[in-house]
Design a protein around this motif. Structure first.
Motif, PDB file in Angstrom:
ATOM      1  N   LYS A   1      -4.678   2.907   4.068  1.00  0.00           N
ATOM      2  CA  LYS A   1      -6.095   3.167   4.386  1.00  0.00           C
ATOM      3  C   LYS A   1      -6.279   4.245   5.453  1.00  0.00           C
ATOM      4  O   LYS A   1      -7.325   4.313   6.106  1.00  0.00           O
ATOM      5  CB  LYS A   1      -6.800   1.884   4.840  1.00  0.00           C
ATOM      6  CG  LYS A   1      -6.933   0.821   3.758  1.00  0.00           C
ATOM      7  CD  LYS A   1      -7.937   1.196   2.690  1.00  0.00           C
ATOM      8  CE  LYS A   1      -8.189   0.055   1.729  1.00  0.00           C
ATOM      9  NZ  LYS A   1      -9.147   0.393   0.662  1.00  0.00           N
ATOM     10  N   TYR A   2      -5.311   5.114   5.623  1.00  0.00           N
ATOM     11  CA  TYR A   2      -5.442   6.201   6.600  1.00  0.00           C
ATOM     12  C   TYR A   2      -6.581   7.136   6.195  1.00  0.00           C
ATOM     13  O   TYR A   2      -6.610   7.655   5.084  1.00  0.00           O
ATOM     14  CB  TYR A   2      -4.126   6.966   6.704  1.00  0.00           C
ATOM     15  CG  TYR A   2      -4.137   8.146   7.640  1.00  0.00           C
ATOM     16  CD1 TYR A   2      -4.680   8.044   8.923  1.00  0.00           C
ATOM     17  CD2 TYR A   2      -3.583   9.366   7.249  1.00  0.00           C
ATOM     18  CE1 TYR A   2      -4.663   9.124   9.791  1.00  0.00           C
ATOM     19  CE2 TYR A   2      -3.568  10.456   8.110  1.00  0.00           C
ATOM     20  CZ  TYR A   2      -4.114  10.327   9.382  1.00  0.00           C
ATOM     21  OH  TYR A   2      -4.101  11.412  10.238  1.00  0.00           O
ATOM     22  N   LYS A   3      -7.525   7.314   7.086  1.00  0.00           N
ATOM     23  CA  LYS A   3      -8.707   8.178   6.918  1.00  0.00           C
ATOM     24  C   LYS A   3      -9.618   7.743   5.772  1.00  0.00           C
ATOM     25  O   LYS A   3     -10.443   8.536   5.302  1.00  0.00           O
ATOM     26  CB  LYS A   3      -8.284   9.645   6.737  1.00  0.00           C
ATOM     27  CG  LYS A   3      -7.678  10.264   7.997  1.00  0.00           C
ATOM     28  CD  LYS A   3      -7.416  11.748   7.828  1.00  0.00           C
ATOM     29  CE  LYS A   3      -6.913  12.361   9.128  1.00  0.00           C
ATOM     30  NZ  LYS A   3      -6.643  13.822   8.995  1.00  0.00           N
ATOM     31  N   ILE A   4      -9.473   6.499   5.340  1.00  0.00           N
ATOM     32  CA  ILE A   4     -10.334   5.960   4.277  1.00  0.00           C
ATOM     33  C   ILE A   4     -11.265   4.914   4.893  1.00  0.00           C
ATOM     34  O   ILE A   4     -10.799   3.956   5.514  1.00  0.00           O
ATOM     35  CB  ILE A   4      -9.491   5.317   3.159  1.00  0.00           C
ATOM     36  CG1 ILE A   4      -8.602   6.374   2.488  1.00  0.00           C
ATOM     37  CG2 ILE A   4     -10.389   4.655   2.121  1.00  0.00           C
ATOM     38  CD1 ILE A   4      -7.619   5.794   1.489  1.00  0.00           C
TER      39      ILE A   4
ATOM     40  N   ALA B   1     -13.178   1.687   5.682  1.00  0.00           N
ATOM     41  CA  ALA B   1     -12.858   0.305   5.313  1.00  0.00           C
ATOM     42  C   ALA B   1     -13.583  -0.644   6.250  1.00  0.00           C
ATOM     43  O   ALA B   1     -14.025  -0.256   7.340  1.00  0.00           O
ATOM     44  CB  ALA B   1     -11.345   0.077   5.379  1.00  0.00           C
TER      45      ALA B   1
ATOM     46  N   LYS C   1     -12.665   3.869  10.089  1.00  0.00           N
ATOM     47  CA  LYS C   1     -11.511   4.427   9.389  1.00  0.00           C
ATOM     48  C   LYS C   1     -10.412   4.736  10.390  1.00  0.00           C
ATOM     49  O   LYS C   1     -10.677   5.134  11.531  1.00  0.00           O
ATOM     50  CB  LYS C   1     -11.892   5.666   8.587  1.00  0.00           C
ATOM     51  CG  LYS C   1     -12.427   6.840   9.379  1.00  0.00           C
ATOM     52  CD  LYS C   1     -12.789   7.990   8.446  1.00  0.00           C
ATOM     53  CE  LYS C   1     -13.386   9.153   9.219  1.00  0.00           C
ATOM     54  NZ  LYS C   1     -13.784  10.275   8.321  1.00  0.00           N
TER      55      LYS C   1
END
Length: 245
Positions: free
Chosen positions: A195-198, A200, A213
């Motif tokens: 989930k890096y830079k996504i 959530a 994020k």
């Protein structure tokens, strides 16, 4: 490669810590147990493993000038080492879930526990415990989001070969620490981070749900999350979790 094989032990990490000095264990000595009666995860959590089905082992690594302030780079190196081996051998999308769990798609397949021996401002040696779900296919219903390599591949895995591959990979990635190539380690780690830079949903220790994020990992190993107002917050282990996976 010095591998000590045990049928059953309370904890392979504890075994190394209790015996490393008096038995003069060399760096990268491995202690492997078919069953751990007191296997541990992060912050005292219990690691469940069916006897003889999985890899539960610890590795002793010695250092000469590894500063305490740099200790999270070891977590990066070991998690990368495990992930790279799995990516090469199995058909799944693997991620590192901060700080050092290994996910196959969204399910946990491996956990890592690192315990350091410190002298002054330096880490003298580290004991790295790894639990890798290999041939176990059924897990307690109380444990969510967990899987194994056999569940992924539908074939029985050669545990001994996999162990050697993982240990060799750890040696390779620890060399980045010996050479002080910390920025390279971090770049590889961030590129595989779940989930890096996504955007959530997260839950903090006060059970507050919020959107954010992951944008960085601090020098101390804290998770840096950018909030909706573009401000950032840092979180230690057990202070934050994903609202859902």
């Amino acid at each position: 490669m010095n591998i000590i094989k045990l049928n059953a032990i309370d904890s392979t990490n504890s075994y190394i810590k209790e015996n490393a000095v008096k038995n003069n264990f060399e760096s990268f000595t491995v202690v492997l147990a078919e069953k751990q009666t007191s296997g541990r995860g992060q912050l005292g959590t219990v690691w469940e493993s069916e006897q003889g089905k999985n890899l539960t082992f610890s590795i002793l690594i010695k250092f000469l000038d590894f500063k305490i302030t740099q200790q999270f780079y070891l977590s990066m190196a070991v998690s990368l080492a495990v992930l790279v081996v799995l990516k090469k051998q199995f058909e799944a999308t693997f991620y590192i879930k901060w700080p050092n769990d290994i996910l196959a798609d969204k399910d946990k397949v491996a956990g890592i526990l690192i315990e350091n021996s410190i002298v002054g401002n330096f880490i003298k040696n580290s004991v790295i415990g790894i639990g890798l779900n290999v041939n176990q296919t059924n897990f307690s219903k109380e444990i969510e989001h967990v899987t194994s390599l056999k569940n992924i591949s539908s074939v029985e895995i050669d545990k001994e070969k996999l162990l050697i591959d993982v240990v060799n990979s750890i040696e390779y990635f620890v060399e980045f620490i010996y050479r002080k190539e910390f920025l390279k380690l971090k770049e590889m780690y961030m590129n595989t981070l779940y989930k890096y830079k996504i955007p959530a949903m997260f839950v903090d220790k006060n059970n507050t749900v919020f959107m954010g994020k992951i944008v960085n990992i601090s020098v101390e190993g804290q998770l840096v999350i950018e909030l909706e107002n573009e401000k950032t917050r840092k979180f230690n282990l057990k202070e934050i979790k994903f609202a859902s996976r």
